[in-house]
Scaffold this motif. Structure first.
Motif, PDB file in Angstrom:
ATOM      1  N   ASP A  17     135.411 -25.987  56.188  1.00  0.00           N
ATOM      2  CA  ASP A  17     136.007 -27.077  56.975  1.00  0.00           C
ATOM      3  C   ASP A  17     135.086 -27.390  58.162  1.00  0.00           C
ATOM      4  OD1 ASP A  17     137.474 -28.850  58.419  1.00  0.00           O
ATOM      5  OD2 ASP A  17     139.394 -27.821  58.098  1.00  0.00           O
ATOM      6  N   PHE A  18     134.484 -28.544  58.100  1.00  0.00           N
ATOM      7  CA  PHE A  18     133.520 -28.929  59.124  1.00  0.00           C
ATOM      8  C   PHE A  18     134.196 -29.054  60.497  1.00  0.00           C
ATOM      9  CE2 PHE A  18     130.405 -31.855  61.073  1.00  0.00           C
ATOM     10  CZ  PHE A  18     129.251 -31.132  60.793  1.00  0.00           C
ATOM     11  N   ASN A  19     135.463 -29.502  60.449  1.00  0.00           N
ATOM     12  CA  ASN A  19     136.218 -29.692  61.688  1.00  0.00           C
ATOM     13  C   ASN A  19     136.383 -28.363  62.440  1.00  0.00           C
ATOM     14  OD1 ASN A  19     137.821 -31.381  63.421  1.00  0.00           O
ATOM     15  ND2 ASN A  19     139.599 -30.247  62.646  1.00  0.00           N
ATOM     16  N   GLU A  20     136.700 -27.297  61.668  1.00  0.00           N
ATOM     17  CA  GLU A  20     136.874 -25.963  62.252  1.00  0.00           C
ATOM     18  C   GLU A  20     135.571 -25.505  62.906  1.00  0.00           C
ATOM     19  OE1 GLU A  20     139.493 -23.788  62.567  1.00  0.00           O
ATOM     20  OE2 GLU A  20     140.561 -25.658  62.082  1.00  0.00           O
ATOM     21  N   LEU A  21     134.459 -25.771  62.183  1.00  0.00           N
ATOM     22  CA  LEU A  21     133.151 -25.355  62.672  1.00  0.00           C
ATOM     23  C   LEU A  21     132.864 -25.997  64.038  1.00  0.00           C
ATOM     24  CD1 LEU A  21     130.289 -24.046  61.689  1.00  0.00           C
ATOM     25  CD2 LEU A  21     129.663 -26.415  61.371  1.00  0.00           C
ATOM     26  N   VAL A  22     133.080 -27.306  64.122  1.00  0.00           N
ATOM     27  CA  VAL A  22     132.785 -28.031  65.369  1.00  0.00           C
ATOM     28  C   VAL A  22     133.687 -27.508  66.492  1.00  0.00           C
ATOM     29  CG1 VAL A  22     132.752 -30.316  66.458  1.00  0.00           C
ATOM     30  CG2 VAL A  22     131.994 -30.053  64.092  1.00  0.00           C
TER      31      VAL A  22
ATOM     32  N   ASN B  63     135.016 -24.560  66.865  1.00  0.00           N
ATOM     33  CA  ASN B  63     134.569 -23.239  67.331  1.00  0.00           C
ATOM     34  C   ASN B  63     133.321 -23.332  68.192  1.00  0.00           C
ATOM     35  OD1 ASN B  63     136.652 -21.945  66.098  1.00  0.00           O
ATOM     36  ND2 ASN B  63     135.530 -21.614  64.174  1.00  0.00           N
ATOM     37  N   ILE B  64     132.387 -24.188  67.781  1.00  0.00           N
ATOM     38  CA  ILE B  64     131.148 -24.316  68.576  1.00  0.00           C
ATOM     39  C   ILE B  64     131.474 -24.875  69.958  1.00  0.00           C
ATOM     40  CG2 ILE B  64     128.854 -25.404  68.690  1.00  0.00           C
ATOM     41  CD1 ILE B  64     128.882 -25.398  65.611  1.00  0.00           C
ATOM     42  N   LEU B  65     132.417 -25.834  69.980  1.00  0.00           N
ATOM     43  CA  LEU B  65     132.819 -26.438  71.263  1.00  0.00           C
ATOM     44  C   LEU B  65     133.384 -25.380  72.202  1.00  0.00           C
ATOM     45  CD1 LEU B  65     134.376 -29.896  70.381  1.00  0.00           C
ATOM     46  CD2 LEU B  65     132.555 -29.458  72.019  1.00  0.00           C
ATOM     47  N   ILE B  66     134.108 -24.409  71.625  1.00  0.00           N
ATOM     48  CA  ILE B  66     134.680 -23.338  72.461  1.00  0.00           C
ATOM     49  C   ILE B  66     133.541 -22.572  73.139  1.00  0.00           C
ATOM     50  CG2 ILE B  66     135.971 -21.150  72.392  1.00  0.00           C
ATOM     51  CD1 ILE B  66     137.669 -22.459  70.128  1.00  0.00           C
ATOM     52  N   ASN B  67     132.449 -22.316  72.341  1.00  0.00           N
ATOM     53  CA  ASN B  67     131.301 -21.590  72.918  1.00  0.00           C
ATOM     54  C   ASN B  67     130.614 -22.367  74.032  1.00  0.00           C
ATOM     55  OD1 ASN B  67     131.782 -19.590  71.093  1.00  0.00           O
ATOM     56  ND2 ASN B  67     130.247 -20.310  69.606  1.00  0.00           N
ATOM     57  N   PHE B  68     130.687 -23.696  73.955  1.00  0.00           N
ATOM     58  CA  PHE B  68     130.024 -24.527  74.964  1.00  0.00           C
ATOM     59  C   PHE B  68     130.890 -24.763  76.206  1.00  0.00           C
ATOM     60  CE2 PHE B  68     126.858 -25.674  71.832  1.00  0.00           C
ATOM     61  CZ  PHE B  68     125.776 -26.104  72.562  1.00  0.00           C
TER      62      PHE B  68
ATOM     63  N   ILE C 224     131.841 -36.617  77.458  1.00  0.00           N
ATOM     64  CA  ILE C 224     131.307 -36.482  76.085  1.00  0.00           C
ATOM     65  C   ILE C 224     132.485 -36.608  75.122  1.00  0.00           C
ATOM     66  CG2 ILE C 224     130.213 -34.901  74.451  1.00  0.00           C
ATOM     67  CD1 ILE C 224     128.603 -33.768  76.733  1.00  0.00           C
ATOM     68  N   GLU C 225     132.227 -37.348  74.042  1.00  0.00           N
ATOM     69  CA  GLU C 225     133.280 -37.539  73.047  1.00  0.00           C
ATOM     70  C   GLU C 225     132.780 -36.960  71.733  1.00  0.00           C
ATOM     71  OE1 GLU C 225     134.925 -41.617  73.459  1.00  0.00           O
ATOM     72  OE2 GLU C 225     134.870 -41.506  71.263  1.00  0.00           O
ATOM     73  N   VAL C 226     133.537 -36.078  71.135  1.00  0.00           N
ATOM     74  CA  VAL C 226     133.118 -35.487  69.845  1.00  0.00           C
ATOM     75  C   VAL C 226     134.188 -35.819  68.818  1.00  0.00           C
ATOM     76  CG1 VAL C 226     132.497 -33.348  68.663  1.00  0.00           C
ATOM     77  CG2 VAL C 226     131.967 -33.613  71.092  1.00  0.00           C
ATOM     78  N   LYS C 227     133.729 -36.327  67.665  1.00  0.00           N
ATOM     79  CA  LYS C 227     134.706 -36.717  66.635  1.00  0.00           C
ATOM     80  C   LYS C 227     134.290 -36.163  65.282  1.00  0.00           C
ATOM     81  CE  LYS C 227     135.748 -41.305  68.107  1.00  0.00           C
ATOM     82  NZ  LYS C 227     135.520 -42.667  67.718  1.00  0.00           N
ATOM     83  N   VAL C 228     135.277 -35.710  64.511  1.00  0.00           N
ATOM     84  CA  VAL C 228     134.995 -35.362  63.110  1.00  0.00           C
ATOM     85  C   VAL C 228     135.886 -36.254  62.263  1.00  0.00           C
ATOM     86  CG1 VAL C 228     135.131 -33.583  61.335  1.00  0.00           C
ATOM     87  CG2 VAL C 228     134.357 -32.979  63.625  1.00  0.00           C
ATOM     88  N   ASN C 229     135.289 -37.068  61.440  1.00  0.00           N
ATOM     89  CA  ASN C 229     136.064 -37.970  60.577  1.00  0.00           C
ATOM     90  C   ASN C 229     135.946 -37.536  59.130  1.00  0.00           C
ATOM     91  OD1 ASN C 229     136.546 -39.606  62.815  1.00  0.00           O
ATOM     92  ND2 ASN C 229     134.649 -40.756  62.454  1.00  0.00           N
ATOM     93  N   ASN C 230     137.036 -37.682  58.433  1.00  0.00           N
ATOM     94  CA  ASN C 230     137.027 -37.349  57.011  1.00  0.00           C
ATOM     95  C   ASN C 230     137.232 -38.650  56.225  1.00  0.00           C
ATOM     96  OD1 ASN C 230     137.211 -36.124  54.583  1.00  0.00           O
ATOM     97  ND2 ASN C 230     139.268 -35.263  54.911  1.00  0.00           N
ATOM     98  N   ASN C 231     136.164 -39.210  55.727  1.00  0.00           N
ATOM     99  CA  ASN C 231     136.291 -40.443  54.934  1.00  0.00           C
ATOM    100  C   ASN C 231     136.384 -40.091  53.456  1.00  0.00           C
ATOM    101  OD1 ASN C 231     136.035 -41.827  57.276  1.00  0.00           O
ATOM    102  ND2 ASN C 231     133.819 -42.107  57.062  1.00  0.00           N
TER     103      ASN C 231
END
Ligand code: ADP
Length: 465
Positions: free
Chosen positions: A317-322, A324-329, A377-384
């Protein structure tokens, strides 16, 4: 055997012309001469009939032959090459062309056979006679005999007509040949000239001269495509060449700065000017780490861009990955008082999770580096339907329009002083792009200087292979 395109084209044009001329002359001679022969035969028959009718009319109501009329008809017929003789019911000669003038009659027949021999040397014709009784009120009053050259013959006029026809065909033939030669030369020139230019340009390119371009215009679509392909080949080789040169220069330049710092620091320590304090040694250590990082980054690019680069793909799940990384940042964004908005939806991607982690990290750290304190900063994960999309948008310093096309190149920094301060080596986006490319994805950038930047990564759910 190899022949030039020009010769081949001209030869084909001439061949087509020659074949057409031969066909036309054969067909014209066969059909026209045949038609003409039928016309001549029909004409002969009509004339025979006319003579019979005229002789018939020479028999008067007084039941007597009008010899003057018979003679007139007979002499008239001689003009058309016919030898007429007329007899009464008892077989007594009333009028005979041979008796009238045998010399002319013989000369006429000889002339006709000569004409036909001229027309066709194998001609088999001969003098023929046709006789027919003449009846008036069912009573036989005489016999008419018409002699002529059979089965048919051509008069001088007829032969002149056929001769003219052949001359016209010959004239048209010669004209067509010359015309075909002329058009052939022009067409061959039109095609072969630009091809010659393409060959020359390709030869120059193969020798490393990438500046040469083909400017010849052609109205042949394929030639235009060929020249523009060669031109764009030269363009991209030129670009590759200058990139290669630039890369060597850049590597040297990038290594030079930390190496010079190291050298002066160590020299100063060796010369006893500087105390080898902890602080100084750790500054040297930092420079060494900097070089190490850079070499490591270069190794990564080389690895990702190599043909043997294998991705360790799996579904995740790409959304989960992003997220988690955001938490580190989080803490770094907090330090710079940057507000982060995250909008994401579950989006299953199929790819190398570690490498894609690097992509997200690079984009987020750039957003962090190039956004001023208090920015957004705006971060988006879209599922098309077909794609998984990651958007990282900031309202930072932005990139000027002229820099945008270059930011994915190695060592390219839009704002040199600032990115050096931030520790950037200009390889981050190169690595990012090579990872996205390896996934057969796409990375797009939209930026305005002093307004902000938006990066969009598009990954297929299941890229082929
Ligand atoms: P660096 O390590 O210098 O950041 P990158 O390859 O990651 O190298 O980026 C190349 C250059 O692109 C940067 O030096 C910077 O000038 C520009 N850049 C990248 N991301 C951003 C951003 N979000 N905002 C403004 N400029 C950016």
């Amino acid at each position: 055997m190899e022949r030039s395109l020009k010769k081949k084209l001209i030869a084909s044009y001439l061949l087509v012309a020659v074949i057409s001329i031969i066909l036309i002359s054969i067909l014209a001679n066969l059909f026209l001469a045949n038609q003409f022969k039928n016309y001549v035969i029909k004409n002969q028959r009509n004339k025979n009939n006319e003579i019979f009718m005229s002789i018939n009319n020479a028999y008067t109501e007084k039941k007597q032959w009008n010899i003057d009329v018979v003679e007139n008809v007979g002499m008239d017929a001689m003009q058309y090459g016919m030898i007429v003789s007329v007899y009464d019911a008892n077989g007594k000669t009333l009028w005979d062309a041979r008796k009238y003038n045998n010399g002319i009659c013989e000369a006429m027949i000889t002339h006709m056979s000569e004409n036909m021999a001229k027309y066709n040397s194998n001609w088999k014709g001969a003098y023929v006679e046709k006789s027919s009784p003449i009846y008036v009120n069912a009573v036989k009053v005489g016999i008419v005999k018409i002699g002529y050259y059979g089965p048919f013959y051509f008069t001088d006029n007829d032969l002149a007509f056929l001769g003219t026809l052949n001359k016209i065909i010959l004239g048209v033939g010669i004209f067509s040949l010359l015309f075909a030669l002329f058009i052939g030369i022009i067409m061959a020139g039109n095609i072969s000239r630009p091809i010659q230019r393409v060959i020359k340009a390709a030869l120059l390119i193969s020798k490393g001269n990438y500046e040469d371009r083909i400017n010849d215009k052609s109205d042949i679509k394929e030639i235009t495509e060929l020249t523009s392909t060669i031109n764009s080949l030269a363009d991209s080789l030129n670009k590759q060449e200058s990139l290669r040169k630039k890369l060597t220069g850049d590597v040297a330049h990038e290594l030079r700065t930390p190496l010079t710092t190291l050298q002066t620091h160590i020299e100063a320590i060796l010369d006893g000017i500087w105390e080898p304090s902890n602080e100084r040694i750790s500054s040297c250590y930092e420079e060494i780490m900097r070089i190490n990082r850079m070499v490591g980054d270069l190794e990564k690019v080389a690895q990702y861009e190599s043909d043997n680069f294998i991705l360790d793909k799996a579904e995740f799940d790409f959304n989960e990955l992003v997220k988690n990384i955001l938490i580190n940042f989080q803490s770094e964004f907090l330090n710079k008082k940057i507000k982060v908005d995250f909008i994401g939806e579950s989006a299953i991607a199929y790819g190398d999770k570690d490498k894609l982690t690097q992509v997200v990290v690079n984009l987020l750290s750039n957003a962090l580096k190039y956004t001023n304190e208090g920015g957004n900063i705006e971060v988006k994960v879209n599922n098309n339907n077909e794609n998984v999309e990651l958007v990282v948008k900031d309202n930072g310093i932005g990139i000027s329009a002229e820099d945008v096309p270059n930011i994915f190149e190695r060592f390219y920094r839009a704002d040199k002083s600032r990115s050096r301060q931030t520790g950037g080596s200009g390889i981050g986006l190169t690595i990012t792009k090579s990872i996205v490319d390896a996934h057969k994805g796409e990375i797009l950038v939209n930026s305005r200087l002093n307004e902000g930047t938006e990066f969009k990564v598009i990954l297929k759910h299941y890229p082929k292979s």
